[in-house]
Design an enzyme around this catalytic site. Structure first.
Site, PDB file in Angstrom:
ATOM      1  N   ARG A 210      -0.596  -9.502  13.165  1.00 10.49           N
ATOM      2  CA  ARG A 210      -1.115  -8.407  12.329  1.00 10.49           C
ATOM      3  C   ARG A 210      -1.968  -8.968  11.194  1.00 10.49           C
ATOM      4  O   ARG A 210      -2.976  -8.371  10.811  1.00 10.49           O
ATOM      5  CB  ARG A 210       0.038  -7.564  11.787  1.00 10.49           C
TER       6      ARG A 210
ATOM      7  N   ARG B  23      11.294  -0.971  11.956  1.00 10.69           N
ATOM      8  CA  ARG B  23      10.007  -1.157  12.633  1.00 10.69           C
ATOM      9  C   ARG B  23      10.032  -2.420  13.472  1.00 10.69           C
ATOM     10  O   ARG B  23      10.224  -3.514  12.942  1.00 10.69           O
ATOM     11  CB  ARG B  23       8.882  -1.254  11.580  1.00 10.69           C
TER      12      ARG B  23
ATOM     13  N   LYS C 243       0.823  -1.218   0.000  1.00  7.59           N
ATOM     14  CA  LYS C 243       0.000   0.000   0.000  1.00  7.59           C
ATOM     15  C   LYS C 243       0.857   1.267   0.000  1.00  7.59           C
ATOM     16  O   LYS C 243       0.647   2.159  -0.804  1.00  7.59           O
ATOM     17  CB  LYS C 243      -0.940   0.028   1.224  1.00  7.59           C
TER      18      LYS C 243
ATOM     19  N   ARG D 233      11.448  -6.798   4.998  1.00  7.30           N
ATOM     20  CA  ARG D 233      11.369  -5.359   5.278  1.00  7.30           C
ATOM     21  C   ARG D 233      11.930  -5.040   6.661  1.00  7.30           C
ATOM     22  O   ARG D 233      12.553  -3.999   6.864  1.00  7.30           O
ATOM     23  CB  ARG D 233       9.901  -4.902   5.167  1.00  7.30           C
TER      24      ARG D 233
ATOM     25  N   ARG E   4      -9.555   0.574   9.201  1.00  9.75           N
ATOM     26  CA  ARG E   4      -9.200  -0.803   9.545  1.00  9.75           C
ATOM     27  C   ARG E   4     -10.305  -1.500  10.332  1.00  9.75           C
ATOM     28  O   ARG E   4     -10.195  -2.691  10.623  1.00  9.75           O
ATOM     29  CB  ARG E   4      -7.915  -0.799  10.363  1.00  9.75           C
TER      30      ARG E   4
HETATM   31  O1  C5P Z   1      -0.648   0.796   8.300  1.00  8.18           O
HETATM   32  P1  C5P Z   1       0.540   0.244   9.010  1.00  8.18           P
HETATM   33  O2  C5P Z   1       0.749  -1.218   8.773  1.00  8.18           O
HETATM   34  O3  C5P Z   1       1.773   1.040   8.803  1.00  8.18           O
HETATM   35  O4  C5P Z   1       0.185   0.386  10.555  1.00  8.18           O
HETATM   36  C1  C5P Z   1       1.106  -0.005  11.551  1.00  8.18           C
HETATM   37  C2  C5P Z   1       0.367  -0.264  12.846  1.00  8.18           C
HETATM   38  O5  C5P Z   1      -0.323   0.915  13.268  1.00  8.18           O
HETATM   39  C3  C5P Z   1      -0.712  -1.330  12.776  1.00  8.18           C
HETATM   40  O6  C5P Z   1      -0.172  -2.638  12.875  1.00  8.18           O
HETATM   41  C4  C5P Z   1      -1.552  -0.961  13.985  1.00  8.18           C
HETATM   42  O7  C5P Z   1      -0.914  -1.355  15.179  1.00  8.18           O
HETATM   43  C5  C5P Z   1      -1.525   0.560  13.913  1.00  8.18           C
HETATM   44  N1  C5P Z   1      -2.689   1.087  13.160  1.00  8.18           N
HETATM   45  C6  C5P Z   1      -3.941   1.047  13.743  1.00  8.18           C
HETATM   46  N2  C5P Z   1      -5.049   1.511  13.085  1.00  8.18           N
HETATM   47  C7  C5P Z   1      -4.935   2.007  11.847  1.00  8.18           C
HETATM   48  C8  C5P Z   1      -3.665   2.074  11.222  1.00  8.18           C
HETATM   49  C9  C5P Z   1      -2.559   1.584  11.900  1.00  8.18           C
HETATM   50  O8  C5P Z   1      -4.082   0.582  14.873  1.00  8.18           O
HETATM   51  N3  C5P Z   1      -6.030   2.447  11.206  1.00  8.18           N
HETATM   52 MG    MG Z   2       2.276   0.986   5.151  1.00 10.55          MG
END
Ligand code: C5P
Ligand code: MG
Length: 189
Positions: free
Chosen positions: A145, A133, A14, A127, A89
């Protein structure tokens, strides 16, 4: 306006695709994950609150995430459109987004990057070697996740499918190939 939700599981590409799409379509990229990481790096109260969830691969509570997203959209009212990456989400997040975008024409399209789970785990472990991270370093967090995505986030695809705007895009292949598949959909809007 083009209000695009770039959707898909962790590791589906994404962020990578969003940075290319913003250039071509002149949109604002809003990544809630990046916003959380920025706040964590700067030790803001929001960052401190989010950290405990993110490091376990859990979702930050809806109210926190929704308020952060709303603030970002409100700070940038004069754009041609938005790419939402990592948001919504959960169903309450989708409902909040619909309300927020109502005066802006609503969600134009949700494009889901479809990638098999074993490939996702491999990509995220790779990654993790360079991303800095913590949530990319540990396989059990990576798998958590994916599970959170299946249980809490996947229903958003159907939520927007019923509104007639969801499309699945095959997310395996070169960056260029996936990018052209996405552009094909956006050009048809
Ligand atoms: O989108 P990304 O994978 O970078 O998000 C990293 C973390 O941020 C997720 O695993 C989650 O813990 C948190 N997150 C969330 N709610 C969202 C976006 C991200 O809790 N809408
Ligand atoms: Mg991302």
């Amino acid at each position: 306006m083009i209000n695009l939700i770039l959707f898909g599981p962790p590791g589906s590409g994404k962020g990578t695709q969003a940075s290319r799409l913003v250039e071509k379509y002149n949109l604002l990229h809003i990544s809630t994950g990046d916003l959380f990481r920025y706040n964590m790096k700067n030790d803001t109260p929001l960052g401190l609150e989010a950290k405990s969830y993110i490091e376990k691969g859990e979702l930050v509570p809806d109210s926190v995430t929704i308020n952060m997203l709303k603030a970002k959209v409100d700070e940038n009212p004069d754009v041609a459109g938005y790419i939402f990456d990592g948001f919504p989400r959960t169903t309450p997040q989708a409902e909040a987004l619909d309300e927020l975008l109502e005066p802006k024409g609503g969600v134009s399209s949700l494009l889901m990057l479809d990638v098999p789970e074993e490939e996702l785990v491999g990509r995220l472990l790779e990654r993790g070697k360079t991303s800095g991270r913590k949530d990319d370093l540990d396989e059990s967090i990576i798998r958590n996740r994916q599970e959170v995505y299946r249980n809490e986030t996947m229903p958003i695809f159907d939520y927007y499918f019923k509104k007639g705007v969801s499309t699945k895009i095959w997310g395996v292949g070169s960056l260029d190939k996936v990018f052209s598949r996405l552009c094909l959909e956006l050009d048809a809007l």
